[in-house]
Scaffold this motif. Structure first.
Motif: not given
Length: 329
Positions: A179-181, A195-197, A221-222, A264-268
């Motif tokens: 999972v990204s920071g 905006a940062y993402l 995931g984000v 497409g989608n990616r989970p948060l």
């Protein structure tokens, strides 16, 4: 209860005292967190007081690895799933200001980043059989008292890419989700996480070809943090409407960034959200009732979003910070 087990977690605070190495009380007894009903616990892999992961100096009678193995075993025995944070506190020291300015290119070298990626990989290798989700650098978009992000989006993209390559190069770690920071969705910054993402995606596409010709995005995931509508409001129905409206708006904005960049989608993974109960002592019951109501509304709203994989309450226990009490527990 079923949704709590699948989608709701709680942050364990700093699990180890960074001066003595003692396992903190809310973690030493895993029933404290298990009894909340949450299915997940967010565990911060803090390094100090040890100098390195293989430092054999015993603190509180244990090595670093032995301490975390005991913590993890206790949680797993109570049926909790573990969401691991490998951030700045996993390092002997932070990056200072060296990552605030953007790198010239994707091959840019920075010793701290290389050491951090190595440390991340080492922790995943040690505990991947019990911990299946690992989150990287906590709130890289925070300003930390300056007028620039602590980590420039370009450096963040480099960090994510190198972590992904390091972990995915070992087939034994295929079960691990990255999972990204987590980024900050705050009233105060008007959800600047979005905006940062977007800037991080743009750097990754430019330098590493993310999403092009079969090249993967380097995260499953984000990560995302949500702190909204924190001011005390005695009108419960008004507060509930404000929370739901703001959370849905912020989540939708993040989903839109992901879809626009990935197609497409990616989970948060909402790895922190919360409201504090800090108030004058004579008002404490009223404020804690406010906090409890916000907790219920906030987690319900976040976990009702099918694109949110996990919602984590921050945190288990109140803690002191210089100048004030952080009453999020």
């Amino acid at each position: 209860p079923r949704r709590a087990g699948q989608k709701i977690g709680i942050d364990a605070n700093r699990p180890i005292n960074p001066r003595t190495g003692r396992i903190e009380a809310q973690v030493a007894d895993p029933e404290v967190i298990a009894s909340t009903g949450a299915g997940w616990v967010r565990l911060n892999f803090v390094l100090r007081p040890w100098a390195s992961l293989d430092d054999d100096v015993p603190y509180a009678g244990r090595s670093w690895e032995e301490s975390y193995a005991q913590i993890i075993s206790g949680f797993r025995d109570r049926g909790l799933q573990i969401y691991g944070l490998v951030g700045v506190e996993s390092m002997a020291q932070g990056p200072g200001d060296r990552l605030r300015k953007g790198p010239a290119h994707g091959d840019a070298k920075e010793a701290w980043v290389e050491q951090y990626v190595e440390q991340f990989l080492s922790i995943v290798e040690l505990f991947h059989e019990s911990v299946h989700v690992f989150e990287s650098f906590n709130e890289p978009d925070d300003w930390h008292g300056r007028d620039l992000n602590w980590v420039h989006p370009g450096w963040f993209a480099i960090m994510l890419q190198r972590i992904y390559i390091a972990v995915r190069s070992d087939p034994a770690l295929d079960n691990v989700k990255l999972v990204s920071g987590p980024l900050q969705g705050l009233d105060a910054n008007r959800n600047a996480a979005a905006a940062y993402l977007e800037h991080t995606y743009q750097a990754g596409k430019r330098w590493f070809g993310w999403g092009q010709d079969g090249i993967p995005f380097p995260f499953d995931g984000v990560g995302y943090h949500l702190y909204v509508k924190s001011g005390f409001n005695p009108n419960k129905s008004q507060q509930e409407r404000a929370i739901r409206r703001t959370l849905r708006q912020y989540l939708q904005t993040m989903h839109q960034v992901i879809r626009s960049q990935e197609g497409g989608n990616r989970p948060l993974y909402v790895s922190e959200m919360g409201w504090n109960s800090r108030v004058e002592p004579r008002e404490i019951q009223r404020r804690e009732e406010f906090q409890a109501h916000c907790l219920k509304v906030g987690l319900d709203t976040v976990c009702s979003d099918p694109l949110v994989e996990l919602g984590v309450w921050f945190c288990t226990q109140d803690f002191g910070i210089p100048g004030r009490e952080a009453s999020y527990g």
